[in-house]
Design an enzyme around this catalytic site. Structure first.
Site, PDB file in Angstrom:
ATOM      1  N   CYS A  17     -31.494   5.367  -3.980  1.00 50.36           N
ATOM      2  CA  CYS A  17     -30.270   5.396  -4.793  1.00 50.36           C
ATOM      3  C   CYS A  17     -30.227   4.357  -5.909  1.00 50.36           C
ATOM      4  CB  CYS A  17     -29.049   5.230  -3.884  1.00 50.36           C
ATOM      5  SG  CYS A  17     -28.810   6.588  -2.735  1.00 50.36           S
TER       6      CYS A  17
ATOM      7  N   ARG B 112     -39.120   4.679  -0.486  1.00 51.87           N
ATOM      8  CA  ARG B 112     -38.869   4.923  -1.901  1.00 51.87           C
ATOM      9  C   ARG B 112     -38.396   3.645  -2.601  1.00 51.87           C
ATOM     10  NH1 ARG B 112     -35.277  10.308  -1.524  1.00 51.87           N
ATOM     11  NH2 ARG B 112     -34.705   9.292   0.451  1.00 51.87           N
TER      12      ARG B 112
END
Length: 431
Positions: free
Chosen positions: A265, A332
């Site tokens: 995010c 990520r």
């Protein structure tokens, strides 16, 4: 109510399971037949605390999965788009998967006689719902938004690792609808939760999501910048932030200095809003600085290590923590990635350990040594870099005796060196 969820990643699978927990009938849609099979057998396609339990509880009862859009749309009142929105090479948002899902939804809605609500839950830049999703659904359905189907933007505010808890105990629910009818339908889905709903339009809902994440990312980069200054002055940055955080206007969360933020995010969302700002002719200097600080911060770990060990070539370095944060296997934008890449560039011998993320990191760095335990990674290592806030790292003590040189660089303030039974050459990245 009956809902369908497009995409079975973190947001999609958690939303599906939690809507089932709230008493709704749920159909998951995914083109990946392996994920469909897993969900139908009561297994989560991703690791998330509490998710397996919910899927096992509701699978084949009030929750099923399919790859058939027509079946899912015909048997639901609303469809949530929960697909990925990766960053392009320039940092701007890639909407190709959202567009494909919108087209498939439109084709399915074309065959439906009743009103249907399309909900964008994927994180998308302002104007995407109204200027991208809406016209695509209209084009492929031959129907009119606001009359034949509804459009809503309903962003998620979930922490990976705690997403199920966050969904069931929200601090905010935002419903950005093009009309009152659409907004009412989606608001009803959340009736079982103790949280006031913010009603707005789609582009405002999209902006709320980006501002939320960008502000949290800004707090982290701000804290790291202050931490870097405090370190040079011999000041305990955590003592500073503990005091600053007592101000109710600031609050203590996300003021921990360290190796920087990662995940699916914060990095992507800050870059996406920067890209949107540039698109409309505005240069967001503060947000660009947030990204810049975060890009530089993890490399300070290697610099500190070099300061103590000199040339790193052929030296065994233990990297503890591969996930971008604890309680997840997600790598990520993990801060370990640039650190490992720099260590490889300097030809160090890397021994890596993470309780959950090894399999995912192997896809990026297949040729480094992966260890089953932290003690194995530390054995005969000359240096150790602590990259993730796993609780077990804070309990390390005699394991450091296995190192040939006890140099430990802590990127997450996990170690209290004065409490260790062994002497280590310890240094924190910002303290």
């Amino acid at each position: 109510m009956k809902v369908s969820i497009i995409g079975s990643g973190y947001v999609g699978s958690v939303s599906a399971a939690c809507f089932a927990e709230l008493g709704h009938e749920v159909i998951c849609i995914d083109i990946d037949e392996k994920k469909v099979e897993m969900i139908n057998s009561g297994r989560a396609p991703i690791w998330e605390e509490g998710l397996d339990d919910l899927l096992e509880k509701y699978s084949q009862k009030t929750l099923i999965a399919t790859s058939d859009y027509d079946y899912a749309v015909q048997n639901s009142d609303a469809s949530f788009i929960c697909v990925g929105t990766p960053s392009g090479e320039d940092g701007s948002i890639d909407l190709s998967i959202v567009k494909a899902a919108s087209a498939s939804l439109g084709k399915a809605i074309a065959k439906k006689d009743h009103y249907h609500v399309v909900v964008v839950k994927s994180t998308v830049v302002p104007e995407t719902t109204e200027k991208v999703v809406l016209p695509i659904v209209e084009e492929h359905s031959g129907k009119k938004a606001g009359r034949d189907f509804g459009i809503v933007m309903n962003p998620e505010f979930l922490r990976e690792g705690k997403a199920v808890y966050d969904f069931m105990h929200p601090d905010k629910i935002v419903v950005g609808a093009i009309d009152e009818r659409s907004g009412f339908v989606i608001s009803e889905l959340y009736r079982g939760l103790d949280c006031e709903i913010t009603h707005t339009n789609p582009r405002t809902a999209e902006m709320i999501k980006y501002v939320n994440n960008s502000f949290l990312a800004t707090k982290i980069s701000f804290s790291n910048e202050i931490g870097n200054i405090c370190k040079q002055l011999g000041i305990d940055t955590y003592e500073v932030m503990d005091a600053v955080g007592t101000d109710f206007r600031i609050e203590r969360s996300f003021l921990n200095s360290g190796a920087g933020f990662g995940g699916s995010c914060f990095p992507k969302d800050v870059k996406a809003i920067i890209g949107k700002a540039n698109e409309i002719g505005y240069k967001p200097q503060l947000l660009e600085s947030v990204v810049g600080v975060n890009d530089r911060q993890p490399l300070k770990m290697v610099e500190l290590l070099q300061g103590k060990l000199g040339e790193l070539k052929n030296k065994r370095i233990a990297v503890l923590g591969l996930a971008f944060k604890n309680d997840t296997d997600d790598i990520r934008e993990s801060r370990s990635i640039p650190v490992i890449a720099e260590l490889l560039r300097q030809e160090a011998d890397i021994a890596a350990y993470d309780p959950m993320a090894e399999e995912n990191m192997r896809k990026i760095f297949p040729d480094i040594t992966y260890c089953e335990y932290s003690s194995e990674a530390l054995e005969e290592a000359e240096g150790c870099l602590i990259m993730t806030e796993w609780v077990e790292f804070g309990k390390l003590d005699k394991e450091f005796e296995l190192m040939t040189k006890k140099v430990v660089i802590d990127g997450r303030k996990m170690i209290e060196p004065e409490k260790l039974s062994t002497d280590i050459d310890y240094e924190g990245i910002c303290w």
